[in-house]
Design a protein around this motif. Structure first.
Motif, PDB file in Angstrom:
ATOM      1  N   ILE A 138      -7.677 -18.982 -10.409  1.00  0.00           N
ATOM      2  CA  ILE A 138      -7.904 -18.428 -11.740  1.00  0.00           C
ATOM      3  C   ILE A 138      -6.757 -18.808 -12.659  1.00  0.00           C
ATOM      4  N   VAL A 139      -6.966 -18.625 -13.950  1.00  0.00           N
ATOM      5  CA  VAL A 139      -5.916 -18.790 -14.956  1.00  0.00           C
ATOM      6  C   VAL A 139      -5.693 -17.415 -15.578  1.00  0.00           C
ATOM      7  N   ASN A 140      -4.437 -17.015 -15.698  1.00  0.00           N
ATOM      8  CA  ASN A 140      -4.083 -15.760 -16.345  1.00  0.00           C
ATOM      9  C   ASN A 140      -3.286 -16.118 -17.587  1.00  0.00           C
ATOM     10  N   SER A 141      -3.826 -15.787 -18.754  1.00  0.00           N
ATOM     11  CA  SER A 141      -3.155 -16.097 -20.012  1.00  0.00           C
ATOM     12  C   SER A 141      -3.197 -14.866 -20.907  1.00  0.00           C
ATOM     13  N   GLY A 142      -2.028 -14.352 -21.223  1.00  0.00           N
ATOM     14  CA  GLY A 142      -1.954 -13.200 -22.115  1.00  0.00           C
ATOM     15  C   GLY A 142      -2.655 -11.967 -21.577  1.00  0.00           C
ATOM     16  N   GLY A 143      -2.700 -11.829 -20.257  1.00  0.00           N
ATOM     17  CA  GLY A 143      -3.348 -10.677 -19.660  1.00  0.00           C
ATOM     18  C   GLY A 143      -4.844 -10.830 -19.481  1.00  0.00           C
ATOM     19  N   GLU A 144      -5.396 -11.931 -19.916  1.00  0.00           N
ATOM     20  CA  GLU A 144      -6.816 -12.221 -19.705  1.00  0.00           C
ATOM     21  C   GLU A 144      -6.933 -13.203 -18.549  1.00  0.00           C
ATOM     22  N   VAL A 145      -8.021 -13.108 -17.801  1.00  0.00           N
ATOM     23  CA  VAL A 145      -8.237 -14.016 -16.675  1.00  0.00           C
ATOM     24  C   VAL A 145      -9.456 -14.892 -16.937  1.00  0.00           C
ATOM     25  N   TRP A 146      -9.364 -16.113 -16.448  1.00  0.00           N
ATOM     26  CA  TRP A 146     -10.377 -17.133 -16.715  1.00  0.00           C
ATOM     27  C   TRP A 146     -10.661 -17.931 -15.446  1.00  0.00           C
ATOM     28  N   HIS A 147     -11.894 -18.401 -15.294  1.00  0.00           N
ATOM     29  CA  HIS A 147     -12.168 -19.434 -14.301  1.00  0.00           C
ATOM     30  C   HIS A 147     -11.453 -20.690 -14.795  1.00  0.00           C
ATOM     31  N   THR A 148     -10.982 -21.524 -13.892  1.00  0.00           N
ATOM     32  CA  THR A 148     -10.295 -22.740 -14.339  1.00  0.00           C
ATOM     33  C   THR A 148     -11.224 -23.605 -15.190  1.00  0.00           C
ATOM     34  N   LYS A 149     -12.517 -23.631 -14.877  1.00  0.00           N
ATOM     35  CA  LYS A 149     -13.464 -24.442 -15.659  1.00  0.00           C
ATOM     36  C   LYS A 149     -13.749 -23.840 -17.031  1.00  0.00           C
ATOM     37  N   CYS A 150     -13.460 -22.553 -17.213  1.00  0.00           N
ATOM     38  CA  CYS A 150     -13.710 -21.869 -18.484  1.00  0.00           C
ATOM     39  C   CYS A 150     -12.496 -21.862 -19.415  1.00  0.00           C
ATOM     40  N   PHE A 151     -11.324 -22.194 -18.888  1.00  0.00           N
ATOM     41  CA  PHE A 151     -10.108 -22.176 -19.697  1.00  0.00           C
ATOM     42  C   PHE A 151      -9.987 -23.507 -20.412  1.00  0.00           C
ATOM     43  N   VAL A 152     -10.660 -23.611 -21.570  1.00  0.00           N
ATOM     44  CA  VAL A 152     -10.765 -24.869 -22.313  1.00  0.00           C
ATOM     45  C   VAL A 152     -10.507 -24.630 -23.796  1.00  0.00           C
ATOM     46  N   CYS A 153     -10.319 -25.712 -24.526  1.00  0.00           N
ATOM     47  CA  CYS A 153     -10.104 -25.667 -25.968  1.00  0.00           C
ATOM     48  C   CYS A 153     -11.312 -25.041 -26.673  1.00  0.00           C
TER      49      CYS A 153
END
Length: 86
Positions: free
Chosen positions: A24-39
């Motif tokens: 997963i990606v954790n950014s600013g307290g939010e979590v994302w699937h790696t495929k969903c963490f996009v521009c």
């Protein structure tokens, strides 16, 4: 061995849950699937994990500068983080 659990956490983009061993990606307290963490503009992954955030949305460097870089009123050229104007 310590086990970290996301419990009922869902992806900030697609609102789906996470698999047990899914990265997963954790950014600013939010979590994302790696495929969903996009521009937010071009929907491509961030090169080298570098992104810019504006009003809660994340952008790749190129799109951030195209959308938000200040432009010169005299010559109409937009500035990037590394450019200077004389």
């Amino acid at each position: 061995m310590a086990v970290s659990s996301l419990g009922n956490a869902t992806c900030s983009r697609c609102a789906e849950g996470f698999g047990t061993k899914e990265p997963i990606v954790n950014s600013g307290g939010e979590v994302w699937h790696t495929k969903c963490f996009v521009c937010a503009q071009c929907f491509q992954p961030f090169p080298e994990g570098i992104f810019y955030e504006f009003e809660g949305r994340k952008y790749c460097e190129h799109d951030f500068h195209v959308l938000f870089a200040p432009c010169c009123g005299a010559c109409s050229k937009c500035r990037s983080a590394s450019s200077t104007h004389s």
